[in-house]
Design an enzyme around this catalytic site. Structure first.
Site, PDB file in Angstrom:
ATOM      1  N   LYS A   1       4.587 -14.411   2.649  1.00 36.00           N
ATOM      2  CA  LYS A   1       4.678 -15.374   1.557  1.00 36.00           C
ATOM      3  C   LYS A   1       6.165 -15.508   1.221  1.00 36.00           C
ATOM      4  CE  LYS A   1       1.853 -17.076  -0.981  1.00 36.00           C
ATOM      5  NZ  LYS A   1       1.335 -18.486  -0.983  1.00 36.00           N
TER       6      LYS A   1
ATOM      7  N   TYR B   1       0.804  -1.219   0.000  1.00 36.62           N
ATOM      8  CA  TYR B   1       0.000   0.000   0.000  1.00 36.62           C
ATOM      9  C   TYR B   1       0.843   1.277   0.000  1.00 36.62           C
ATOM     10  CZ  TYR B   1      -4.046  -2.970   1.158  1.00 36.62           C
ATOM     11  OH  TYR B   1      -5.034  -3.913   1.155  1.00 36.62           O
TER      12      TYR B   1
ATOM     13  N   ASP C   1      -9.749  -8.630   8.684  1.00 35.36           N
ATOM     14  CA  ASP C   1     -11.187  -8.783   8.402  1.00 35.36           C
ATOM     15  C   ASP C   1     -11.623 -10.234   8.625  1.00 35.36           C
ATOM     16  OD1 ASP C   1     -11.157  -6.107   7.634  1.00 35.36           O
ATOM     17  OD2 ASP C   1     -12.305  -6.439   5.797  1.00 35.36           O
TER      18      ASP C   1
ATOM     19  N   ASP D   1      -1.721 -17.444   2.750  1.00 32.89           N
ATOM     20  CA  ASP D   1      -2.855 -18.271   2.300  1.00 32.89           C
ATOM     21  C   ASP D   1      -3.195 -19.324   3.357  1.00 32.89           C
ATOM     22  OD1 ASP D   1      -0.404 -19.490   1.766  1.00 32.89           O
ATOM     23  OD2 ASP D   1      -0.954 -20.205  -0.233  1.00 32.89           O
TER      24      ASP D   1
ATOM     25  N   ASP E   1      -4.254  -6.221   6.473  1.00 33.96           N
ATOM     26  CA  ASP E   1      -5.577  -5.684   6.147  1.00 33.96           C
ATOM     27  C   ASP E   1      -6.548  -6.846   5.905  1.00 33.96           C
ATOM     28  OD1 ASP E   1      -7.599  -3.935   5.438  1.00 33.96           O
ATOM     29  OD2 ASP E   1      -6.846  -3.574   3.418  1.00 33.96           O
TER      30      ASP E   1
END
Ligand code: IPM
Ligand code: MN
Length: 362
Positions: A193, A138, A253, A225, A249
């Site tokens: 990752k 970001y 959630d 993942d 982020d």
């Protein structure tokens, strides 16, 4: 004059309602004289009116304040020519310019809330996601290119300095906690990752370097993942999870979904000097202005604000008020006679605010 000056930004959608709710609860918990709140403009609607998403005077006020309390910002229709949303810049600019590098997102299952993970009882899901908040993918927002309408790029950037400080923050946080519910072990899980990209392998290696200074805290690794599966299958294994900005982020959630949803997703964005507090949810324009939103995430973020201010200024009155707010929210949820809509009930934003205030005064 109040002891602590709080700059507030209502923002868009349900932002004003949930922000006002948190202010009401904070005033009730702290009494007069401790906090003063000053409201400032900003967000997508304000951009439409004025051309500024984060006006200079709002930024200056946030910088000067002891803490910032924010509702939510963003409107789906208010976009830049490149298609990205304007409203997010309120938040992102504050993050970058005030250097709020650790975004703390507690995931905790309360009594009275039905988790989709029915095997796990309150107390068995209790961890904190620390999202790196100033670098990662970001950080290049606005700097990518779209070539010939054929190819688009955005670049992920991480630095040793940025990783080190958020890793250190996470290990220090683990030291203050009781360990993972499953085994009581203090643990920091690095979410990356590292198997695919150099940036993430570097992220992991720098976390390893920092971990060497914390032999009392276990270090653990999970690919971004795979952790989405683990967070559903064995959420009780987690204590503190540290993640690059975008992964943080996304997984915060997911974590919120396991404890009832975004309506309970508190968030604190912390730097060495500044702190910004808001629910991790969006501005929910579909239910805005109807007194339908749950203010609990913003109220719990307000409690995080008091905790942070209490630690920073060694002010026990603030820490005590934070505990009282958290306990009041816990009691309201456990009692179950005021249930917000997102948790299957019909209590309005003001009903929930009043219920928390009543629990506070008991
Ligand atoms: C969050 C939000 C933000 C993000 C927006 C408001 C900039 O989704 O705080 O998680 O994408 O980081
Ligand atoms: Mn988000």
């Amino acid at each position: 004059m109040a002891k602590y000056e709080i700059a507030t930004i209502d923002g868009d959608g349900i932002g004003p309602e949930v922000c006002q709710s948190a202010i009401t609860v904070l005033k009730e918990a702290c009494g007069a004289g401790l906090l003063s709140f000053t409201s400032h403009e900003g967000g997508a609607d304000h951009y439409v009116r004025s051309g500024h998403v984060l006006p200079d005077d709002t930024y200056a006020a946030c910088k000067a304040a002891d803490a910032i309390l924010h509702g939510a910002a963003g409107m789906p229709g208010v976009t830049y020519p490149d298609g990205t949303e304007v409203g997010n810049d309120l938040h992102l600019r504050l993050r970058f310019r005030l250097d709020l590098y650790a975004n703390v997102r507690p995931i905790r299952l309360y009594q009275g809330v039905d988790s989709p993970l029915k095997h796990f009882k309150p107390g068995q899901i209790d961890y904190v996601i620390v999202r790196e908040n100033t670098e990662g993918l970001y950080a290049s927002r606005g700097g990518g290119i779209v070539l010939r309408d054929e190819v688009a790029t955005d670049t992920i950037v991480v630095t040793r300095k940025g990783i080190e400080r958020v890793a250190r923050f996470s290990f220090e946080l683990a030291r203050q906690r009781k360990g993972a519910p499953r085994d009581g072990k203090r643990r920091v899980t690095v979410c990356d990752k590292a198997n695919i990209l150099r940036t993430y392998a570097f992220f992991r290696a720098v976390c390893d370097d920092v971990a060497a200074g914390y032999p009392d805290v276990e270090i653990d690794y999970a690919y971004a993942d795979a952790i989405t599966v683990h967070m559903l299958k064995r959420p009780d294994f987690y204590d503190v999870i540290v993640a690059e900005n975008m992964f943080g982020d996304i997984i915060s959630d997911l974590g919120a979904a396991t404890i009832g949803g975004m309506g309970l997703s508190a968030s604190a964005e912390l730097g060495d000097t500044h702190g910004l507090f808001q629910g991790a949810h969006g501005s929910a324009p579909d239910i805005a202005g109807q007194n339908a939103a749950s203010p609990l995430a913003t109220i719990l973020s307000g409690a995080l604000m008091l905790r942070w201010l209490g630690d920073k200024h060694a002010d026990a009155a603030l820490t005590e008020s934070a505990q009282r707010i958290e306990l009041a929210v816990e009691q309201v949820l456990a009692k179950g006679d005021h249930v917000p809509r997102d948790l299957g009930g019909s209590a309005s934003c003001t009903d929930m605010t009043q219920a928390v205030c009543r629990a506070l005064s008991r």
